[in-house]
Design an enzyme around this catalytic site. Sequence first.
Site, PDB file in Angstrom:
ATOM      1  N   ASP A  45       0.835  -1.199   0.000  1.00  0.00           N
ATOM      2  CA  ASP A  45       0.000   0.000   0.000  1.00  0.00           C
ATOM      3  C   ASP A  45       0.870   1.248   0.000  1.00  0.00           C
ATOM      4  O   ASP A  45       2.101   1.186   0.036  1.00  0.00           O
ATOM      5  CB  ASP A  45      -1.066  -0.047   1.107  1.00  0.00           C
ATOM      6  CG  ASP A  45      -0.501   0.072   2.494  1.00  0.00           C
ATOM      7  OD1 ASP A  45       0.641   0.528   2.630  1.00  0.00           O
ATOM      8  OD2 ASP A  45      -1.216  -0.269   3.453  1.00  0.00           O
ATOM      9  N   LYS A  67      -4.781   3.172  -1.137  1.00  0.00           N
ATOM     10  CA  LYS A  67      -5.878   4.121  -1.167  1.00  0.00           C
ATOM     11  C   LYS A  67      -5.373   5.557  -1.322  1.00  0.00           C
ATOM     12  O   LYS A  67      -6.139   6.485  -1.295  1.00  0.00           O
ATOM     13  CB  LYS A  67      -6.664   4.024   0.140  1.00  0.00           C
ATOM     14  CG  LYS A  67      -7.054   2.623   0.498  1.00  0.00           C
ATOM     15  CD  LYS A  67      -8.513   2.421   0.209  1.00  0.00           C
ATOM     16  CE  LYS A  67      -9.030   1.089   0.596  1.00  0.00           C
ATOM     17  NZ  LYS A  67      -8.422  -0.083   0.201  1.00  0.00           N
ATOM     18  N   MET A 182      -5.566   8.400  11.460  1.00  0.00           N
ATOM     19  CA  MET A 182      -6.466   8.882  10.398  1.00  0.00           C
ATOM     20  C   MET A 182      -7.384  10.010  10.883  1.00  0.00           C
ATOM     21  O   MET A 182      -8.537  10.084  10.472  1.00  0.00           O
ATOM     22  CB  MET A 182      -7.314   7.721   9.840  1.00  0.00           C
ATOM     23  CG  MET A 182      -6.480   6.719   9.079  1.00  0.00           C
ATOM     24  SD  MET A 182      -7.442   5.326   8.470  1.00  0.00           S
ATOM     25  CE  MET A 182      -7.484   4.266   9.914  1.00  0.00           C
TER      26      MET A 182
END
Length: 272
Positions: A45, A67, A182
């Site tokens: 990722d 992402k 996050m």
Amino acid sequence: MSELDFLPAFEPGWVWLAGAGPGDPALLTLGVHDALRQADVVVHDALVDGRVLRFARTGALLEFAGKRGGRPSCRQADITARLIDLARQGKRVLRLKGGDPFMFGRGGEEAQALSRAGIPFRVLPGVTAGIGGLAYGGIPATHRDFNSAVTFLTGHDAGGDVPDGLDWPAIARGSPVIVIYMGLGKIGRIADRLIAAGRAPGEAVAVVADASLPSQRVVETTLAGAAEAVAAAGISAPALIVVGEVVKLRAELDWMNRFVAPPTDAVSRRRA
Ligand code: SAH
């Protein structure tokens, strides 16, 4: 026999679900380093540093599946389907994620999908950003003088909102230190919830961005001032937010900036 003979062999048709740590390649485990040397395909990722991927075997296929990073997002279902497909082709598949794969990394979901598809897998934990990354900011997740509990939470629910399912009053009351993954884009709303739930507006907060990387930045602020401080500093993700007294330990423990590293030739002499 080598002193590394405890490392398992990577069998074809297996998926190894591994964590690369927060960024500094020195935080890779021996197991993950060895997995990179053995894998046929590395599905990584966006949070996995390029210097880590350089450990991959020559000829190994490196596939981005993440992402972020300015590329189109991959759907989670597509990622798991790809892992299953590669394993069924008889590849040694290394699924490499930032930090620890089971800490807010959807590693649990990927492992479930592999398990349901009958694909043999192994999990190689990594150093999670909320502990190892904070340490690079000079902030211990626990300290006997301040907290005997710490809560890790995500600033995003599955729909991308500040999680309403969380019992904010219970966390505010019960957890002296709160580490938020996050949460950068929602720092103001998160701070408001914590203040509404009883935390002091003046409580210490640190934001650690790019933890353990050469670009690491730390902003020290307060709950009430956090949103403004982040905007003023122009901090961008990935970043961790830490709320609690442990933040003040930085004054003494910011080892990255307090001590001057020896010149590189001194290091290579030591290794020689
Ligand atoms: N599995 C990862 C977390 C993935 S969620 C782990 O265990 O660390 C992604 C979030 O992790 C980011 O939004 C940020 O909050 C945090 N994060 C990951 N790497 C980071 C880094 N180098 N510096 C600061 N925060 C980081």
